[in-house]
Enzyme design. Structure first.
Site, PDB file in Angstrom:
ATOM      1  N   GLU A  36      34.812  48.528  44.723  1.00  0.00           N
ATOM      2  CA  GLU A  36      35.512  47.238  45.160  1.00  0.00           C
ATOM      3  C   GLU A  36      34.845  46.146  44.727  1.00  0.00           C
ATOM      4  OE1 GLU A  36      39.165  47.201  45.615  1.00  0.00           O
ATOM      5  OE2 GLU A  36      38.890  48.598  47.086  1.00  0.00           O
ATOM      6  N   ASP A  39      34.949  45.192  39.346  1.00  0.00           N
ATOM      7  CA  ASP A  39      35.598  45.271  38.206  1.00  0.00           C
ATOM      8  C   ASP A  39      35.282  43.949  37.333  1.00  0.00           C
ATOM      9  OD1 ASP A  39      36.828  43.782  39.992  1.00  0.00           O
ATOM     10  OD2 ASP A  39      38.870  43.951  39.205  1.00  0.00           O
ATOM     11  N   GLY A 125      52.804  43.975  49.418  1.00  0.00           N
ATOM     12  CA  GLY A 125      51.722  43.367  50.114  1.00  0.00           C
ATOM     13  C   GLY A 125      50.657  44.492  50.811  1.00  0.00           C
ATOM     14  N   SER A 129      49.417  47.784  44.509  1.00  0.00           N
ATOM     15  CA  SER A 129      49.812  47.469  43.153  1.00  0.00           C
ATOM     16  C   SER A 129      51.154  47.821  42.755  1.00  0.00           C
ATOM     17  CB  SER A 129      48.691  48.255  42.230  1.00  0.00           C
ATOM     18  OG  SER A 129      47.347  47.965  42.548  1.00  0.00           O
ATOM     19  N   SER A 130      52.004  47.368  43.544  1.00  0.00           N
ATOM     20  CA  SER A 130      53.592  47.223  43.215  1.00  0.00           C
ATOM     21  C   SER A 130      53.855  46.765  41.971  1.00  0.00           C
ATOM     22  CB  SER A 130      54.316  47.075  44.467  1.00  0.00           C
ATOM     23  OG  SER A 130      54.015  45.634  44.827  1.00  0.00           O
ATOM     24  N   SER A 131      53.216  45.373  41.747  1.00  0.00           N
ATOM     25  CA  SER A 131      53.307  44.613  40.607  1.00  0.00           C
ATOM     26  C   SER A 131      52.966  45.419  39.441  1.00  0.00           C
ATOM     27  CB  SER A 131      52.701  43.205  40.896  1.00  0.00           C
ATOM     28  OG  SER A 131      51.452  43.536  40.818  1.00  0.00           O
ATOM     29  N   GLU A 163      51.033  39.569  33.729  1.00  0.00           N
ATOM     30  CA  GLU A 163      50.767  39.140  35.104  1.00  0.00           C
ATOM     31  C   GLU A 163      49.916  37.626  35.053  1.00  0.00           C
ATOM     32  OE1 GLU A 163      49.498  41.012  39.571  1.00  0.00           O
ATOM     33  OE2 GLU A 163      50.212  41.997  37.739  1.00  0.00           O
ATOM     34  N   ASP A 175      44.537  47.961  37.908  1.00  0.00           N
ATOM     35  CA  ASP A 175      45.848  48.424  38.756  1.00  0.00           C
ATOM     36  C   ASP A 175      46.712  49.049  37.380  1.00  0.00           C
ATOM     37  OD1 ASP A 175      44.776  47.478  40.916  1.00  0.00           O
ATOM     38  OD2 ASP A 175      46.080  45.633  40.935  1.00  0.00           O
ATOM     39  N   TYR A 225      38.141  34.792  47.102  1.00  0.00           N
ATOM     40  CA  TYR A 225      37.798  35.452  45.953  1.00  0.00           C
ATOM     41  C   TYR A 225      37.050  34.432  44.939  1.00  0.00           C
ATOM     42  CZ  TYR A 225      38.797  37.606  41.351  1.00  0.00           C
ATOM     43  OH  TYR A 225      38.771  38.183  40.127  1.00  0.00           O
TER      44      TYR A 225
END
Length: 395
Positions: A36, A39, A125, A129-131, A163, A175, A225
């Site tokens: 995590e 990347d 949410g 990674s639904s998007s 995206e 993703d 982030y």
């Protein structure tokens, strides 16, 4: 559940478009076992596609320049002209799809008209990674039905570009890559810079992957982030000044960080320390999977959570609670926060015959502590995006 998803999506298509769909496609969400926030820090990730899908019912429209979508879960539709240049619109779910089409137009590929109804059992949410499933699912459909000759890698990159350009999210490639390249009972060790990847067995007999969805997402995800990216860049700058031959974090040791701690400051030091240790943990996790050692894998996951919570500081009270309570159970080998942080899901490696009992116990404790009914997802590791044929196995 999956057959229900397919049947319901077909029924929606029939109702909206007054005809039968010609094709059914399934695009999965993903988990990340470990790796995590590395990347974008020269590390590897260890994702896998899961048996939570977006289902697309599709029909080509001969001699038509219109593509029409119907989002069954939202009850919303959208149409656009495929001969025109696309621009972002007010509906966010539409932008993921328009971004894909725009990227494919930029590649010089030609398509035809389509009717598409889609529905999802990927929890929104929750960091699954639904998007990416939506983007790459649509790209895969266009590639298949119009013979665009895009490779799997190109499909994943099209999803990422969509995206970036239309959704305004500067995501990494993990993703999309997992949704496209997933394999049944396999995790992939992915280098997000070179896109080199290798598969490893993830079928741990007697154990299950269980997700505890905190049902919270704190608003400082984006700012947090960005702050951590700044902390990391400060640390890199200090490392380069002292060791100009070092080009990435894979070459950095804990000893080097200790030496530079005063120059970095405590905050940058702890951020960099987490990254250096997490890169090593991913390598150790791959060995644990190769040796069928779930105990070691669980320990590494738990160490990752401690690092995310205390060194990288991207966890939150709710997720820390879920992890701590899970680890009190002897049948839980490992638990950690999954995803960007400040909410979302924890991922747990649990003895299969105890998964239901433990889930119930944690759910009750969580409700008592926070007044929130968390969601529980027992997941299997599945194939990547594919066209579904009648009566075939889904997972």
């Amino acid at each position: 559940m999956h057959n229900t998803l397919i049947d319901s999506t077909k029924a929606v298509f029939q109702s909206v478009f007054r005809s039968e769909p010609e094709h059914i496609f399934l695009a999965p969400g993903r988990i990340n076992i470990i790796g995590e926030h590395v990347d974008y820090n020269d590390g590897w990730v260890l994702p896998a596609a899961i048996d939570k899908y977006i289902c697309f019912a599709v029909k080509r429209q001969q001699d038509s320049e219109t593509c029409t979508f119907f989002a069954a879960d939202l009850g919303e539709s959208f149409s656009f002209n495929i001969s025109e240049k696309q621009s972002p619109v007010g509906q966010m779910w539409v932008n993921y799809l328009l971004g894909v089409f725009d990227a494919i137009q930029d590649c010089g590929r030609k398509t035809g008209g389509l009717q598409i109804a889609f529905s999802s059992i990927i929890p929104m949410g929750s960091g699954l990674s639904s998007s990416a499933a939506l983007e790459c699912g649509f790209a895969y459909i266009l590639n298949t039905l119009f013979d665009l000759q895009l490779s799997k890698k190109e499909i994943a990159l099209v999803g990422q570009k969509a995206e970036h350009t239309f959704a305004g999210v500067q995501c990494g490639i993990m993703d999309q890559f997992a949704s496209v390249f997933g394999k049944k009972n396999k995790v992939m060790m992915l280098d997000c810079s070179s896109l080199e990847h290798h598969y490893y067995n993830a079928q741990l007999d007697g154990y299950s992957w269980v997700l505890f969805d905190s049902c919270v997402k704190h608003t400082h995800l984006t700012s947090g982030y960005n702050d951590r990216r700044k902390d990391i860049e400060l640390g890199k700058e200090m490392i380069r000044l002292r060791y100009p031959e070092i080009v990435n974090f894979r070459q950095v040791t804990e000893e080097i960080l200790t030496e530079l701690k005063d120059d970095m400051g405590d905050l940058a030091y702890r951020r960099c320390l987490y990254v250096v240790k997490e890169i090593k943990r991913v390598e150790e996790a791959v060995r644990a999977l190769s040796e069928n050692n779930p105990e070691c894998l669980g320990r590494l996951m738990t160490e990752t959570h401690a690092g995310l919570s205390q060194e990288y500081e991207v966890s939150c009270n709710e997720i820390d609670f879920l992890v701590e309570e899970a680890l009190k159970e002897q049948s839980v080998l490992g638990a950690r926060m999954m995803g960007g942080g400040f909410g979302g899901c924890s991922i747990n490696l649990v003895k299969e015959d105890q998964a239901d009992r433990i889930s119930k116990v944690i759910k009750e404790k969580y409700r008592k502590a926070f007044g929130i009914d968390m969601n529980v997802y027992k997941i299997n590791i599945s194939e990547g995006i594919k066209e579904y044929k009648d009566n075939e196995s889904i997972i």
